[in-house]
Scaffold this motif. Structure first.
Motif, PDB file in Angstrom:
ATOM      1  N   UNK A 108       0.908  -1.286  -0.004  1.00 25.57           N
ATOM      2  CA  UNK A 108      -0.085   0.145   0.220  1.00 25.57           C
ATOM      3  C   UNK A 108       0.676   1.199   0.083  1.00 25.57           C
ATOM      4  N   UNK A 109       1.862   1.384  -0.925  1.00 23.41           N
ATOM      5  CA  UNK A 109       2.697   2.403  -1.103  1.00 23.41           C
ATOM      6  C   UNK A 109       3.004   2.604  -2.563  1.00 23.41           C
ATOM      7  N   UNK A 110       3.578   3.722  -2.847  1.00 33.25           N
ATOM      8  CA  UNK A 110       3.712   4.158  -4.441  1.00 33.25           C
ATOM      9  C   UNK A 110       5.109   2.970  -4.969  1.00 33.25           C
ATOM     10  N   UNK A 111       5.934   2.907  -3.917  1.00 27.95           N
ATOM     11  CA  UNK A 111       6.999   1.922  -4.514  1.00 27.95           C
ATOM     12  C   UNK A 111       7.238   0.675  -3.379  1.00 27.95           C
ATOM     13  N   UNK A 112       7.716  -0.394  -3.582  1.00 27.71           N
ATOM     14  CA  UNK A 112       8.163  -1.561  -2.643  1.00 27.71           C
ATOM     15  C   UNK A 112       9.478  -2.049  -3.094  1.00 27.71           C
ATOM     16  N   UNK A 113      10.213  -2.627  -2.644  1.00 27.63           N
ATOM     17  CA  UNK A 113      11.341  -3.395  -2.898  1.00 27.63           C
ATOM     18  C   UNK A 113      11.006  -4.771  -2.503  1.00 27.63           C
ATOM     19  N   UNK A 114      11.362  -5.728  -3.431  1.00 22.21           N
ATOM     20  CA  UNK A 114      11.527  -7.076  -3.357  1.00 22.21           C
ATOM     21  C   UNK A 114      12.537  -7.962  -3.680  1.00 22.21           C
ATOM     22  N   UNK A 115      12.907  -9.113  -3.290  1.00 22.25           N
ATOM     23  CA  UNK A 115      14.109  -9.785  -3.819  1.00 22.25           C
ATOM     24  C   UNK A 115      13.829 -10.320  -5.075  1.00 22.25           C
ATOM     25  N   UNK A 116      14.891 -10.373  -5.929  1.00 18.07           N
ATOM     26  CA  UNK A 116      14.721 -10.842  -7.149  1.00 18.07           C
ATOM     27  C   UNK A 116      14.307 -12.496  -7.224  1.00 18.07           C
ATOM     28  N   UNK A 117      14.743 -13.147  -6.205  1.00 17.62           N
ATOM     29  CA  UNK A 117      14.105 -14.719  -5.943  1.00 17.62           C
ATOM     30  C   UNK A 117      13.113 -14.643  -5.285  1.00 17.62           C
ATOM     31  N   UNK A 118      12.279 -13.726  -4.966  1.00 21.29           N
ATOM     32  CA  UNK A 118      11.082 -13.788  -4.052  1.00 21.29           C
ATOM     33  C   UNK A 118       9.878 -14.259  -4.862  1.00 21.29           C
ATOM     34  N   UNK A 119       8.681 -13.902  -4.209  1.00 19.01           N
ATOM     35  CA  UNK A 119       7.549 -14.295  -4.876  1.00 19.01           C
ATOM     36  C   UNK A 119       6.912 -13.048  -5.613  1.00 19.01           C
ATOM     37  N   UNK A 120       7.795 -13.079  -6.784  1.00 18.02           N
ATOM     38  CA  UNK A 120       7.633 -12.050  -8.156  1.00 18.02           C
ATOM     39  C   UNK A 120       7.961 -12.947  -9.347  1.00 18.02           C
ATOM     40  N   UNK A 121       6.934 -12.499 -10.341  1.00 15.56           N
ATOM     41  CA  UNK A 121       6.747 -13.012 -11.479  1.00 15.56           C
ATOM     42  C   UNK A 121       6.602 -11.990 -12.682  1.00 15.56           C
TER      43      UNK A 121
END
Length: 335
Positions: A108-121
């Protein structure tokens, strides 16, 4: 950047629009510009601290004893990568992605950081940012309980209690896709919706009690916590199983034993937030086998209103919050 934060538990009034520093990605992280997010049941529970009777202490341990441990809510998102850390090779700025921070929150923000090997596709081009943001929370829960935990088999008779919600509507679609005969329980107002997404039969819980019809099911799935084992056991066939995604404390603690004594199974626990499950449901969405139901879309400035709508307990599917305009190649929002 702007974000919605909270420092105490309570109603949507505890949310505040706040200016906080834009995060800087570490070597293995990516900075994502959020295009859309949702207000999920997870956000509602973390904000309100509404827990099953007797489990209030557990809520405090999970979310923060003296106050919220994670001030920015938001369990799922879609967006575009703004920057990548030095060690990231699988993504690059400009990539459209689906992210599932889950219990880590922060969307719930304009930007977020996530790890490249995380839950992201990578986001499939066939999905709008709104649809993409509404996939992770409900669909991964549905898939994990139906397929991984419940071990659904083609031809089985399945009843889904709460069939019009985020997880329930995903359960209906996935159960039908994998060959089940599906009965959905919802209000009469949502009956047409539940039929349209694949239910073979719909029961209006306001006028019918599925536990007293004499019909038995291979699997009964409770997504809303209104079908305790004491009632539901009569609707589960011998050797069948009740899948409890939401339920009462006594069933969480003793339900498996009570079911075993009757030659049946009660399956509960916490949904997996694994990347493998996210990958499977996104593939299904990209192929058209599943599409998240979206009730309403709110602007980012209407975050508190989005929470209030979820608090009514009568949302259909997902409540989406948009931060950026949809890109031209994206599809329209689901009805």
């Amino acid at each position: 950047m702007l974000a919605y934060t909270y420092s105490q538990y309570g109603s949507p009034d505890v949310l505040e629009e706040t200016e906080i520093p834009t995060p800087t990605p570490k070597a293995n992280e990516m900075l994502i510009k959020v295009h859309a997010t949702t207000v999920s049941a997870g956000d509602w529970r973390a904000r309100s601290l509404m827990m099953p009777t007797g489990l209030g202490w557990m809520g405090r341990l999970v979310f923060g004893v003296f106050g919220p441990r994670k001030p920015v809510l938001g369990t799922e998102l879609s967006g575009v990568i703004e920057a990548v850390g030095d060690d990231v090779t699988t993504y690059q700025p400009g990539d459209a992605v689906i992210g599932f921070p889950g219990a880590n929150f922060g969307a719930h923000a304009e930007y977020i950081t996530m790890p490249a090997d995380g839950k992201i596709l990578h986001k499939p081009e066939t999905l709008s940012f709104e649809d993409a943001a509404a996939i992770p929370f409900g669909a991964t829960t549905a898939y994990d309980f139906l397929i991984n935990k419940g071990q659904l088999r083609p031809g089985e008779r399945v009843l889904i209690n709460g069939a019009s919600g985020s997880t329930g509507s995903a359960c209906v679609q996935l159960a039908k896709h994998f060959g089940a005969d599906v009965t959905g329980v919802c209000s009469a107002e949502n009956a047409d919706l539940v039929r349209s997404i694949g239910a073979d039969r719909v029961i209006d819980y306001q006028t019918q009690d599925f536990t007293k019809e004499g019909i038995q099911y291979d699997m009964v799935i409770d997504t809303v916590g209104t079908a305790p084992w004491a009632r539901t056991r009569h609707a589960v066939r011998s050797g069948g199983r009740m899948v409890m995604i939401a339920g009462c404390t006594s069933d969480m603690l003793f339900g498996a034993l009570k079911a075993r004594l009757r030659g049946k199974r009660l399956i509960g626990g916490v949904a997996s937030e694994g990347k493998d499950v996210l990958h499977k449901v996104v593939e299904l969405a990209a192929s058209g086998a599943f599409r998240p139901v979206i009730d309403r879309c709110f602007d980012f400035s209407q975050m508190a209103a989005a929470h209030r709508h979820v608090d009514t307990g009568h949302k259909k599917g997902n409540v989406v919050v948009t931060l950026q305009k949809t890109l031209p190649h994206s599809l329209p929002i689901s009805a």
